[in-house]
Design an enzyme around this catalytic site. Structure first.
Site, PDB file in Angstrom:
ATOM      1  N   ALA A  61       0.950  -1.231  -0.001  1.00  0.00           N
ATOM      2  CA  ALA A  61       0.082  -0.176  -0.019  1.00  0.00           C
ATOM      3  C   ALA A  61       0.907   1.422   0.002  1.00  0.00           C
ATOM      4  CB  ALA A  61      -0.989   0.145   1.249  1.00  0.00           C
ATOM      5  N   THR A  62       2.157   1.168   0.443  1.00  0.00           N
ATOM      6  CA  THR A  62       2.769   2.444   0.389  1.00  0.00           C
ATOM      7  C   THR A  62       3.132   2.925  -0.977  1.00  0.00           C
ATOM      8  OG1 THR A  62       4.126   1.737   2.413  1.00  0.00           O
ATOM      9  CG2 THR A  62       5.330   3.340   1.114  1.00  0.00           C
ATOM     10  N   GLN A 118      -6.262  -1.205   5.344  1.00  0.00           N
ATOM     11  CA  GLN A 118      -6.750  -1.837   6.470  1.00  0.00           C
ATOM     12  C   GLN A 118      -8.361  -2.227   6.298  1.00  0.00           C
ATOM     13  OE1 GLN A 118      -5.221  -2.597   9.506  1.00  0.00           O
ATOM     14  NE2 GLN A 118      -3.623  -1.245   9.211  1.00  0.00           N
ATOM     15  N   HIS A 170      -0.938  -7.926   3.386  1.00  0.00           N
ATOM     16  CA  HIS A 170      -0.421  -8.372   4.730  1.00  0.00           C
ATOM     17  C   HIS A 170      -1.226  -7.993   5.746  1.00  0.00           C
ATOM     18  CE1 HIS A 170       1.993  -5.086   6.523  1.00  0.00           C
ATOM     19  NE2 HIS A 170       1.967  -4.608   5.361  1.00  0.00           N
ATOM     20  N   CYS A 216       5.002   4.544  15.940  1.00  0.00           N
ATOM     21  CA  CYS A 216       5.750   3.094  15.664  1.00  0.00           C
ATOM     22  C   CYS A 216       6.935   3.423  14.711  1.00  0.00           C
ATOM     23  CB  CYS A 216       4.884   2.194  15.374  1.00  0.00           C
ATOM     24  SG  CYS A 216       3.838   2.474  14.015  1.00  0.00           S
TER      25      CYS A 216
HETATM   26  C1  PLP Z   1      -3.435   2.631   6.435  1.00  0.00           C
HETATM   27  C2  PLP Z   1      -2.373   2.188   6.030  1.00  0.00           C
HETATM   28  N1  PLP Z   1      -1.765   2.637   4.936  1.00  0.00           N
HETATM   29  C3  PLP Z   1      -0.609   2.075   4.305  1.00  0.00           C
HETATM   30  C4  PLP Z   1       0.070   1.044   4.969  1.00  0.00           C
HETATM   31  C5  PLP Z   1       1.370   0.654   4.305  1.00  0.00           C
HETATM   32  O1  PLP Z   1       1.393  -0.742   3.879  1.00  0.00           O
HETATM   33  P1  PLP Z   1       2.257  -1.549   3.219  1.00  0.00           P
HETATM   34  O2  PLP Z   1       2.898  -2.028   4.490  1.00  0.00           O
HETATM   35  O3  PLP Z   1       1.663  -2.585   2.271  1.00  0.00           O
HETATM   36  O4  PLP Z   1       3.318  -0.735   2.552  1.00  0.00           O
HETATM   37  C6  PLP Z   1      -0.460   0.612   6.152  1.00  0.00           C
HETATM   38  C7  PLP Z   1       0.290  -0.424   6.847  1.00  0.00           C
HETATM   39  O5  PLP Z   1       1.246   0.007   7.920  1.00  0.00           O
HETATM   40  C8  PLP Z   1      -1.554   1.229   6.803  1.00  0.00           C
HETATM   41  O6  PLP Z   1      -2.040   0.635   7.978  1.00  0.00           O
END
Ligand code: PLP
Length: 390
Positions: free
Chosen positions: A74-75, A182, A204, A329
């Site tokens: 998602a990042t 999420q 994940h 965190c």
């Molecule tokens: C709301 C949200 N966006 C983005 C991310 C990032 O996702 P990823 O770990 O798949 O890059 C997370 C995870 O920590 C998240 O909770």
């Protein structure tokens, strides 16, 4: 029984479901082909597996398979959406709207764009963590090119009113992006009904593997443009080059398929566990529920505790449960969480917070054990404090 702490941090990540792992394994070894290899069976079987996940993801959000662009998570999907729109719509405008409680993977790309000269409006949230739709309407401008509001918050579980936001944006022909990291598999999502143009996903958080995600990019009514942020072999219709990671993609599809099949019963089961935990914790004085009481993810319980030190609370809980505390965190510093301060909490309350992320493999017995231990820790810390003050 394992003597490791009880895992209640399912917003951070989840274990890979055994059924997901079983589906993935053949794609590391005998079915190892490159989905882009068009001349032999190794490529064809990998491509067929990728196609299947595209179909599962598309069906999960009411999109079409061609609208799914695989990313590393998602990042990357958020970066591709936000920077991709900024670059593609530069001549239309340079104003972007997002929200104070977004994940860093949305706030940081916005901050980066600000350094390039874009204007970023960061909407506040109400005490319950929801955005005020009239504030959103007021913030919109003729040069607004993107509104990015998350589906479900990773700390307080709050579910933003996607359909209403989508309506507001579509009326003004502004692209609407949502970070659904999420939310996928946990709540119903429908890009048509909710008028969503771009949606970030990850595997994940839903019992799939780490390192795989996707961006939904609307192709019709209206067609949304994004400028690629990674150039190369022209994969994913030029939007994201790089050899597709077939085993992870297979795992992503299987994870979402399972989550959708079990969604309704799991929402009910997790809500019961969460209520059971809250019922016990709320017998203590000075314990506050963070975020909207019902408009939230079923497995999320976020609380702030008066009269205790955040670091001591975190240390006290560690031997028994793996939970998240109210400090940032993701950073080396221990700043209080930006989500909890956006709710209007004092520093003490923001620090002295516990995020319980209840998931598929948690049991009633674990919830009761966690509740008892948390209560004992809080009472112990308060007693210590009173003794010190005497
Ligand atoms: C709301 C949200 N966006 C983005 C991310 C990032 O996702 P990823 O770990 O798949 O890059 C997370 C995870 O920590 C998240 O909770």
């Amino acid at each position: 029984m394992s003597n490791r702490p009880i895992y209640l941090d399912c917003h951070a990540t989840t274990p890979v479901d055994e059924r997901v792992l079983a589906a993935m394994i053949p794609y590391f070894t005998e079915k190892f082909g490159n989905p882009a290899s068009v001349n032999h069976v190794y490529g064809w079987e990998a491509e067929a597996a990728v196609k299947q996940t595209r179909e599962i993801l598309a069906a999960a959000i009411n999109a079409t398979p061609e609208e799914i662009v695989f990313t590393s998570g998602a990042t990357e999907a958020n970066n591709l959406a936000i920077k991709g729109v900024a670059e593609a719509y530069f001549s239309k405008g340079q104003h972007i709207i997002t929200v104070a409680t977004e994940h860093g993977a949305v706030l940081d790309p916005c901050k980066y764009l600000k350094s390039l000269g874009f204007e970023i409006t960061i909407l506040p949230v109400k005490k319950d963590g929801l955005i005020d739709l009239t504030e959103l309407e007021k913030a919109l401008r003729p040069d607004t090119i993107l509104v990015s509001v998350m589906a479900a918050n990773n700390e307080i579980g709050v579910l933003q009113p996607l359909a209403s936001i989508g309506e507001i944006c579509r009326d003004r022909q502004i692209t609407f992006h949502t970070d659904a990291a999420q939310a996928i598999g946990k709540i119903p999502l429908d890009v048509q009904a909710m008028k969503i143009d771009l949606m970030s996903l990850t595997a994940h958080k839903v019992y799939g593997p780490k390192g795989i995600g996707a961006l939904y990019v609307r192709r019709r009514n209206p067609r949304v443009q994004i400028a690629p942020q990674q150039h190369g072999g022209g994969h994913e219709r030029g939007m994201r080059s790089g050899t597709l990671y077939t085993p992870q993609i297979v795992g992503f599809g299987k994870a979402v398929e399972i989550a959708l099949t079990e969604q309704a019963t799991e929402i009910q089961r997790l809500t019961e566990l969460r209520e059971r935990l809250w019922l016990q914790l709320s017998t203590l004085e000075g314990v506050h529920l963070n975020g909207h009481p019902t408009q939230r993810l079923a497995g999320n319980l976020s609380i702030s505790v008066e009269g205790v030190d955040g670091a001591a609370l975190s240390l006290g809980l560690q031997p028994v449960m793996a939970v998240s505390s109210g400090s940032a965190c993701s950073s080396a510093t221990t700043a209080p969480s930006h989500v909890l301060t956006a709710l209007g909490h004092s520093e003490q309350l923001a620090y002295a917070s516990i995020r319980f992320g209840i998931g598929r493999f948690n049991t009633v017995a674990e919830i009761d054990q966690v509740a008892q231990q948390a209560i004992a820790t809080i009472q112990g810390l308060r007693k210590q404090k009173t003794l010190v003050q005497q």
